[in-house]
Design a protein around this motif. Structure first.
Motif, PDB file in Angstrom:
ATOM      1  N   UNK A 126       0.831  -1.208   0.000  1.00 58.61           N
ATOM      2  CA  UNK A 126       0.000   0.000   0.000  1.00 58.61           C
ATOM      3  C   UNK A 126       0.867   1.260   0.000  1.00 58.61           C
ATOM      4  N   UNK A 127       1.862   1.308   0.871  1.00 61.63           N
ATOM      5  CA  UNK A 127       2.702   2.509   0.958  1.00 61.63           C
ATOM      6  C   UNK A 127       3.591   2.673  -0.271  1.00 61.63           C
ATOM      7  N   UNK A 128       4.115   1.577  -0.796  1.00 66.32           N
ATOM      8  CA  UNK A 128       4.928   1.668  -2.014  1.00 66.32           C
ATOM      9  C   UNK A 128       4.066   2.150  -3.179  1.00 66.32           C
ATOM     10  N   UNK A 129       2.827   1.673  -3.249  1.00 67.27           N
ATOM     11  CA  UNK A 129       1.927   2.141  -4.299  1.00 67.27           C
ATOM     12  C   UNK A 129       1.644   3.640  -4.177  1.00 67.27           C
ATOM     13  N   UNK A 130       1.587   4.139  -2.942  1.00 68.89           N
ATOM     14  CA  UNK A 130       1.349   5.563  -2.717  1.00 68.89           C
ATOM     15  C   UNK A 130       2.565   6.410  -3.086  1.00 68.89           C
ATOM     16  N   UNK A 131       3.754   5.926  -2.762  1.00 65.83           N
ATOM     17  CA  UNK A 131       4.965   6.741  -2.853  1.00 65.83           C
ATOM     18  C   UNK A 131       5.716   6.597  -4.160  1.00 65.83           C
ATOM     19  N   UNK A 132       5.557   5.465  -4.848  1.00 59.20           N
ATOM     20  CA  UNK A 132       6.343   5.210  -6.062  1.00 59.20           C
ATOM     21  C   UNK A 132       5.442   5.114  -7.287  1.00 59.20           C
ATOM     22  N   UNK A 133       5.569   6.079  -8.204  1.00 54.86           N
ATOM     23  CA  UNK A 133       4.928   5.971  -9.500  1.00 54.86           C
ATOM     24  C   UNK A 133       5.939   5.523 -10.555  1.00 54.86           C
ATOM     25  N   UNK A 134       7.202   5.691 -10.246  1.00 54.49           N
ATOM     26  CA  UNK A 134       8.306   5.156 -11.042  1.00 54.49           C
ATOM     27  C   UNK A 134       9.044   4.159 -10.161  1.00 54.49           C
ATOM     28  N   UNK A 135       9.549   3.100 -10.745  1.00 52.47           N
ATOM     29  CA  UNK A 135      10.315   2.079 -10.010  1.00 52.47           C
ATOM     30  C   UNK A 135       9.492   1.408  -8.917  1.00 52.47           C
ATOM     31  N   UNK A 136       8.185   1.320  -9.122  1.00 48.93           N
ATOM     32  CA  UNK A 136       7.316   0.649  -8.158  1.00 48.93           C
ATOM     33  C   UNK A 136       7.721  -0.811  -7.974  1.00 48.93           C
TER      34      UNK A 136
END
Length: 420
Positions: A126-136
């Motif tokens: 959830x947090x990675x999806x929120x914070x990373x739009x590149x290199x997810x």
């Protein structure tokens, strides 16, 4: 938004925090559980089956609480929830050290599982999806690899503690130590979204989803109410269930090798190669999902899985090929931590991601309850894992079909105007 131009985007500090939090929650708590089983059962004078029933209770609680956890993550302050969660998980782990009867494990398996839902299942994706739009995908891969590395360190440390101080003190030491490390990490590093820091997500200015700039798609996507009725959602849940059921076979690999006449020492080497495959797979699949897209990478991973199973089926007498097969198999099972979250993000966007991912993750919990004993029963009945391996090969193929159908269903939803 000037902060987005700083050298190190805060998203990477979020990732550092998640690596420590998820890594310790999985590696130091969940994955060391097996080390305690024999000494605890011996001292309590109970059977292994009676003691390990607490793991089944924990799995059932996880199954029930996953959709609730997704709603809470979407609604409430993330830091508060995660601090509460690690106190539940690590505190319950420490509480095992004070128990003198098996009912204690049954009781404390409940808070252990509730806390674990947030720490080890929901929070990272959830947090990675929120914070990373590149290199997810890369971020998910790094988190998965870090969790494996922390687990590799924790296993011998915990084993030595049990040998030197006994299981009771070790439960308490590990549980308290995890709380002491993770609570400050959550308070100092974790933030729910880039908006809390006055930032855009990492790569928002350059990343895109289906040709639409990511800064325009942040917090956009398909609503949970629409998603849960779609073929894409059920296909994703099938993928979650089957890839977890497939990965469960890892625990049976030593028995499979013993059945083929290999020594315990050789089995240990093979399992080590399998774990290396998991670590490499977490990183490589993450990078490939960024480069090739989650759809193509997932299909590729499933095809590699079919190759690994074919090697187990037809070249089991060749030690070198069996070892390579185990490495490839480990590589593909890394899909759980990397491709499953990226598929959810690509299919449904960010709008209700936490609820969608948590609910689809029910497949993970169900599979862990069903697959492990099912493989064992098939082996007990037939005296071989041949049938199991053919079933797993079929699962890989079904997953490919599920992925293709999910993206076709997503296209229909977008055309109907449900992506907003």
């Amino acid at each position: 938004m000037e902060k987005t131009k700083s050298k190190i985007h805060y998203a990477w500090w979020i990732l550092v925090g998640l690596c420590l939090m998820v890594g310790l929650g999985k590696g130091a708590l969940n994955n060391t559980a097996g080390l305690f089983i024999t000494p605890v059962a011996k001292d309590l004078g109970v059977g292994i089956g009676n003691l390990t029933l607490y793991l089944s209770i924990s799995a059932i609680v996880t199954l029930v609480f996953l959709p609730i956890g997704g709603k809470l993550m979407a609604k409430y302050d993330t830091k508060t929830l995660l601090v509460f969660a690690i106190v539940l998980q690590a505190g319950a782990f420490a509480a095992f050290g004070f128990m003198k009867a098996v009912w204690g494990w049954y009781v404390f398996s409940i808070p252990l599982a509730i806390g674990g839902v947030f720490i080890t299942v929901i929070a990272g994706p959830v947090l990675i999806n929120q914070w990373f739009k590149k290199s997810n995908g890369l971020a998910l891969g790094i988190m998965g690899a870090a969790g494996g590395a922390i687990g590799a360190i924790a296993q011998p440390v915990v084993g030595n503690l049990i040998a030197g101080r006994g299981w009771s003190q070790t439960y308490i030491i590990v549980g308290v130590a995890v709380m002491i490390i993770v609570i400050p990490v959550i308070l100092l590093l974790i933030r729910k979204s880039p908006k809390d820091k006055g930032l855009l997500p990492y790569g928002a200015a350059v990343a895109s989803i289906d040709g639409v700039p990511a800064e325009d798609t942040n917090d956009k996507g398909i609503s949970f109410a629409i998603a849960r009725k779609s073929g894409a959602f059920y296909s994703l849940a099938v993928f979650f269930f089957l890839i977890t059921a497939i990965a469960s076979f890892s625990i049976h690999i030593p028995t499979f090798l013993a059945n083929k006449g290999y020594s315990v020492g050789f089995s240990g080497t093979v399992m080590g190669v399998s774990m290396i495959g998991v670590l490499v797979g977490a990183l490589v699949l993450g990078v490939l999902s960024d480069k090739l897209g989650s759809k193509n990478t997932s299909v590729l991973a499933m095809l590699l899985g079919v190759v690994a199973i074919a090697m187990f089926l037809f070249f089991a007498e060749n030690g070198v090929l069996v070892t390579i097969a185990a490495g490839i198999f480990g590589f593909t099972t890394a899909s759980i931590g990397t491709l499953a979250p990226t598929l959810a993000s690509t299919l449904f966007g960010s709008k209700d991601y936490s609820q969608i991912y948590a609910t689809a993750s029910l497949g993970l919990a169900v599979a862990s309850i069903i697959a492990l004993p099912a493989y064992g029963f098939v082996y007990d009945f037939s005296g071989t894992y041949t049938i199991v391996l053919w079933i797993i090969a079929a699962m890989f193929v079904i997953n490919i079909l599920a992925i293709l159908f999910a993206f076709k269903s997503k296209k229909n939803l977008v055309e109907q105007g449900h992506w907003n």
